[in-house]
Write a protein that holds these residues in place. Structure first.
Motif, PDB file in Angstrom:
ATOM      1  N   CYS A 242      17.648 -12.949  45.368  1.00  0.00           N
ATOM      2  CA  CYS A 242      17.132 -13.695  44.400  1.00  0.00           C
ATOM      3  C   CYS A 242      15.875 -13.162  43.495  1.00  0.00           C
ATOM      4  CB  CYS A 242      16.644 -15.053  44.502  1.00  0.00           C
ATOM      5  SG  CYS A 242      17.902 -16.253  45.019  1.00  0.00           S
ATOM      6  N   TYR A 243      15.317 -12.268  44.529  1.00  0.00           N
ATOM      7  CA  TYR A 243      13.931 -11.329  43.735  1.00  0.00           C
ATOM      8  C   TYR A 243      14.530 -10.252  43.080  1.00  0.00           C
ATOM      9  CZ  TYR A 243       9.358  -9.108  43.599  1.00  0.00           C
ATOM     10  OH  TYR A 243       8.455  -8.495  43.005  1.00  0.00           O
ATOM     11  N   ASN A 244      15.656  -9.631  43.603  1.00  0.00           N
ATOM     12  CA  ASN A 244      16.335  -8.505  42.801  1.00  0.00           C
ATOM     13  C   ASN A 244      16.795  -9.082  41.630  1.00  0.00           C
ATOM     14  OD1 ASN A 244      15.507  -6.441  44.658  1.00  0.00           O
ATOM     15  ND2 ASN A 244      17.332  -6.502  45.856  1.00  0.00           N
ATOM     16  N   LEU A 245      17.522 -10.324  41.690  1.00  0.00           N
ATOM     17  CA  LEU A 245      18.039 -10.725  40.511  1.00  0.00           C
ATOM     18  C   LEU A 245      17.138 -11.301  39.492  1.00  0.00           C
ATOM     19  CD1 LEU A 245      20.671 -11.949  38.843  1.00  0.00           C
ATOM     20  CD2 LEU A 245      20.486 -14.070  40.324  1.00  0.00           C
ATOM     21  N   SER A 246      15.860 -11.586  39.921  1.00  0.00           N
ATOM     22  CA  SER A 246      14.805 -11.791  38.865  1.00  0.00           C
ATOM     23  C   SER A 246      14.462 -10.790  38.087  1.00  0.00           C
ATOM     24  CB  SER A 246      13.645 -12.673  39.573  1.00  0.00           C
ATOM     25  OG  SER A 246      13.007 -11.495  40.478  1.00  0.00           O
ATOM     26  N   TRP A 247      14.378  -9.660  38.815  1.00  0.00           N
ATOM     27  CA  TRP A 247      13.976  -8.406  37.919  1.00  0.00           C
ATOM     28  C   TRP A 247      15.268  -8.023  37.060  1.00  0.00           C
ATOM     29  CZ3 TRP A 247       9.684  -6.198  36.773  1.00  0.00           C
ATOM     30  CH2 TRP A 247       8.684  -6.575  37.527  1.00  0.00           C
ATOM     31  N   LEU A 249      16.925  -9.874  35.562  1.00  0.00           N
ATOM     32  CA  LEU A 249      16.951 -10.909  34.329  1.00  0.00           C
ATOM     33  C   LEU A 249      15.673 -10.364  33.369  1.00  0.00           C
ATOM     34  CD1 LEU A 249      17.440 -14.310  36.335  1.00  0.00           C
ATOM     35  CD2 LEU A 249      19.036 -13.160  34.687  1.00  0.00           C
ATOM     36  N   ILE A 250      14.475 -10.015  34.237  1.00  0.00           N
ATOM     37  CA  ILE A 250      13.327  -9.393  33.269  1.00  0.00           C
ATOM     38  C   ILE A 250      13.695  -8.273  32.541  1.00  0.00           C
ATOM     39  CG2 ILE A 250      11.295  -8.311  33.720  1.00  0.00           C
ATOM     40  CD1 ILE A 250      10.442 -10.277  35.959  1.00  0.00           C
ATOM     41  N   LYS A 251      14.804  -7.514  33.093  1.00  0.00           N
ATOM     42  CA  LYS A 251      15.068  -6.365  32.434  1.00  0.00           C
ATOM     43  C   LYS A 251      15.821  -6.656  31.216  1.00  0.00           C
ATOM     44  CE  LYS A 251      14.773  -2.722  35.705  1.00  0.00           C
ATOM     45  NZ  LYS A 251      13.952  -3.351  36.686  1.00  0.00           N
ATOM     46  N   VAL A 252      16.881  -7.678  31.156  1.00  0.00           N
ATOM     47  CA  VAL A 252      17.450  -8.252  30.168  1.00  0.00           C
ATOM     48  C   VAL A 252      16.725  -8.811  29.108  1.00  0.00           C
ATOM     49  CG1 VAL A 252      19.248 -10.014  29.551  1.00  0.00           C
ATOM     50  CG2 VAL A 252      19.542  -8.989  31.657  1.00  0.00           C
ATOM     51  N   MET A 253      15.563  -9.603  29.358  1.00  0.00           N
ATOM     52  CA  MET A 253      14.745  -9.976  28.498  1.00  0.00           C
ATOM     53  C   MET A 253      13.988  -8.997  27.966  1.00  0.00           C
ATOM     54  SD  MET A 253      12.982 -13.714  30.092  1.00  0.00           S
ATOM     55  CE  MET A 253      12.826 -13.120  31.718  1.00  0.00           C
ATOM     56  N   GLN A 254      13.389  -7.900  28.498  1.00  0.00           N
ATOM     57  CA  GLN A 254      12.627  -6.758  28.044  1.00  0.00           C
ATOM     58  C   GLN A 254      13.350  -6.061  26.916  1.00  0.00           C
ATOM     59  OE1 GLN A 254      11.531  -4.645  31.597  1.00  0.00           O
ATOM     60  NE2 GLN A 254       9.359  -5.124  31.390  1.00  0.00           N
ATOM     61  N   VAL A 261       7.125  -7.516  29.843  1.00  0.00           N
ATOM     62  CA  VAL A 261       7.195  -9.031  30.513  1.00  0.00           C
ATOM     63  C   VAL A 261       6.224  -8.836  31.734  1.00  0.00           C
ATOM     64  CG1 VAL A 261       8.530 -10.406  31.776  1.00  0.00           C
ATOM     65  CG2 VAL A 261       9.617  -9.149  29.985  1.00  0.00           C
ATOM     66  N   ASP A 262       5.430  -9.814  31.733  1.00  0.00           N
ATOM     67  CA  ASP A 262       4.389  -9.643  32.999  1.00  0.00           C
ATOM     68  C   ASP A 262       5.051  -9.800  34.324  1.00  0.00           C
ATOM     69  OD1 ASP A 262       2.242 -10.261  34.518  1.00  0.00           O
ATOM     70  OD2 ASP A 262       2.033 -12.220  34.133  1.00  0.00           O
ATOM     71  N   GLU A 263       4.840  -9.066  35.403  1.00  0.00           N
ATOM     72  CA  GLU A 263       5.437  -8.905  36.617  1.00  0.00           C
ATOM     73  C   GLU A 263       5.435 -10.190  37.142  1.00  0.00           C
ATOM     74  OE1 GLU A 263       3.916  -5.592  38.732  1.00  0.00           O
ATOM     75  OE2 GLU A 263       4.411  -4.142  37.248  1.00  0.00           O
ATOM     76  N   SER A 264       4.527 -10.999  36.914  1.00  0.00           N
ATOM     77  CA  SER A 264       4.375 -12.246  37.826  1.00  0.00           C
ATOM     78  C   SER A 264       5.752 -13.133  37.554  1.00  0.00           C
ATOM     79  CB  SER A 264       3.093 -12.804  37.536  1.00  0.00           C
ATOM     80  OG  SER A 264       1.828 -12.116  37.991  1.00  0.00           O
ATOM     81  N   GLU A 265       6.360 -12.954  36.345  1.00  0.00           N
ATOM     82  CA  GLU A 265       7.321 -13.797  35.977  1.00  0.00           C
ATOM     83  C   GLU A 265       8.654 -13.617  37.039  1.00  0.00           C
ATOM     84  OE1 GLU A 265       7.858 -15.768  33.709  1.00  0.00           O
ATOM     85  OE2 GLU A 265       6.383 -15.243  32.272  1.00  0.00           O
ATOM     86  N   ALA A 266       8.365 -12.560  37.738  1.00  0.00           N
ATOM     87  CA  ALA A 266       9.519 -12.581  39.102  1.00  0.00           C
ATOM     88  C   ALA A 266       9.331 -13.479  40.011  1.00  0.00           C
ATOM     89  CB  ALA A 266       9.324 -11.078  39.464  1.00  0.00           C
ATOM     90  N   ILE A 267       7.987 -13.879  40.138  1.00  0.00           N
ATOM     91  CA  ILE A 267       7.638 -14.808  41.326  1.00  0.00           C
ATOM     92  C   ILE A 267       8.608 -16.003  40.911  1.00  0.00           C
ATOM     93  CG2 ILE A 267       6.067 -16.219  42.338  1.00  0.00           C
ATOM     94  CD1 ILE A 267       4.071 -13.684  41.943  1.00  0.00           C
ATOM     95  N   TYR A 268       8.019 -16.631  39.742  1.00  0.00           N
ATOM     96  CA  TYR A 268       8.791 -18.153  39.152  1.00  0.00           C
ATOM     97  C   TYR A 268      10.168 -18.059  39.058  1.00  0.00           C
ATOM     98  CZ  TYR A 268       3.970 -18.528  38.806  1.00  0.00           C
ATOM     99  OH  TYR A 268       2.475 -18.486  39.121  1.00  0.00           O
ATOM    100  N   LEU A 269      10.740 -17.075  38.623  1.00  0.00           N
ATOM    101  CA  LEU A 269      12.030 -16.705  38.698  1.00  0.00           C
ATOM    102  C   LEU A 269      12.870 -16.885  39.822  1.00  0.00           C
ATOM    103  CD1 LEU A 269      13.030 -14.107  35.737  1.00  0.00           C
ATOM    104  CD2 LEU A 269      13.875 -16.508  35.990  1.00  0.00           C
ATOM    105  N   THR A 270      12.224 -16.087  40.726  1.00  0.00           N
ATOM    106  CA  THR A 270      12.850 -15.965  42.176  1.00  0.00           C
ATOM    107  C   THR A 270      12.723 -17.573  42.791  1.00  0.00           C
ATOM    108  OG1 THR A 270      11.709 -13.900  42.561  1.00  0.00           O
ATOM    109  CG2 THR A 270      12.553 -15.112  44.577  1.00  0.00           C
ATOM    110  N   ILE A 271      11.838 -18.159  42.776  1.00  0.00           N
ATOM    111  CA  ILE A 271      11.785 -19.359  43.311  1.00  0.00           C
ATOM    112  C   ILE A 271      12.976 -20.581  42.640  1.00  0.00           C
ATOM    113  CG2 ILE A 271      10.432 -21.805  43.311  1.00  0.00           C
ATOM    114  CD1 ILE A 271       7.874 -19.719  43.394  1.00  0.00           C
ATOM    115  N   HIS A 272      13.064 -20.361  41.306  1.00  0.00           N
ATOM    116  CA  HIS A 272      14.121 -21.139  40.669  1.00  0.00           C
ATOM    117  C   HIS A 272      15.480 -20.866  41.074  1.00  0.00           C
ATOM    118  CE1 HIS A 272      12.301 -23.699  37.569  1.00  0.00           C
ATOM    119  NE2 HIS A 272      11.433 -22.941  37.583  1.00  0.00           N
TER     120      HIS A 272
END
Length: 281
Positions: A242-247, A249-254, A261-272
């Motif tokens: 999930c952590y790797n997937l969150s990154w 997704l972050i690359k898709v958004m960027q 994109v603030d790196e901390s977004e990865a934390i909250y995405l991972t939890i979801h």
């Protein structure tokens, strides 16, 4: 609002062009505001049930150009619709909605009368992202169906909801379209990567989509979430998929938003994302 303006031209019973002390030339839209009025006479804003003011040069020109293509009683009806939206959303509307929604609904009515059906592929996303706007859009569709004796296709509710959201947030329809298409794209990436099919009626889907929307909004305005390095390390160790997937997704958004994109977004995405894995059947 009892400000006085001088009428320059009466376009019909519900629309006049007037000289305004601050904005120079304006378009006033209100039920019966042009009835029995002549050039040079003064009028106050409170003489109509509700007066909408168009002061932007481009919006004024587009609206005036649109008028010959719609019936006068339709303008009266649109006044009721816009007043209903304003009251239900409990805030004033950006003036661009007068052109955009009048144009959209006029052509949508013609399409419905010709029984031209089409699908809105992002209906679920729109309803999930903007539930209040979607509810008000359903009420607007009901008003139209009652008046016109038509049956609007469900997809129209989604489009009207987007117009409402645009009018209350001052975001352009282009940005809004881009954002919910990006969310839809990311949901597909999640389903493919986690090998799940997310139930679009589920609480998990609703939470995920709302989180993605808030993340996009934060990125849009450059807001930072704040650093949580220890939590990030823990999630990276505990939930690597999930952590790797969150990154991912972050690359898709960027890429799509062309913003950092603030790196901390990865934390909250991972939890979801981990919540989706836990509920995977």
């Amino acid at each position: 609002m009892d400000q006085q303006v001088i009428i320059e031209k009466v376009l019909n019973n519900n629309v006049v062009i007037a000289e305004h002390p601050t904005y120079k030339e304006v378009v006033l839209i209100g039920k019966g505001i042009g009835f029995n009025r002549k050039k040079g006479s003064s009028i106050t804003f409170d003489e109509a049930d509700k007066t909408f003011l168009l002061r932007d040069e481009e919006q004024k020109e587009q609206y005036v150009n649109l008028l010959p293509y719609v019936e006068e009683d339709f303008i009266d009806f649109m006044n009721d619709i816009l007043l209903h939206i304003e009251n239900r959303m409990n805030q004033s509307l950006n003036e661009h909605i007068h052109v955009a929604l009048t144009d959209h609904i006029a052509f949508a009515i013609n399409r419905a009368k010709q029984d031209l059906q089409f699908n809105n592929p992002f209906l679920f996303e729109i309803e999930t992202l903007y539930p209040k706007e979607y509810q008000v859009a359903m009420e607007v569709v009901e008003m139209i169906n009652r008046k016109e004796g038509t049956e609007f296709p469900e997809g129209e509710t989604g489009f009207i909801a987007l117009h409402i959201h645009s009018a209350v947030t001052d975001k352009t329809l282009s940005d809004i379209n881009k954002h919910y298409q990006l969310i839809s794209q990311m949901v597909e990436v999640i389903e493919e990567s986690l090998e799940v099919t997310i139930d679009k009626n589920s609480v998990d889907y609703h939470r995920l989509v709302q989180h993605l929307r808030r993340a996009i909004d934060r990125i849009h305005v450059g807001e930072e979430v704040g650093e949580e390095n220890r939590l990030a390390e823990m999630l990276k160790t505990e939930y690597p998929l999930c952590y790797n997937l969150s990154w991912k997704l972050i690359k898709v958004m960027q890429k799509q938003l062309n913003k950092p994109v603030d790196e901390s977004e990865a934390i909250y995405l991972t939890i979801h994302l981990q919540r989706l894995v836990n509920h995977k059947t």
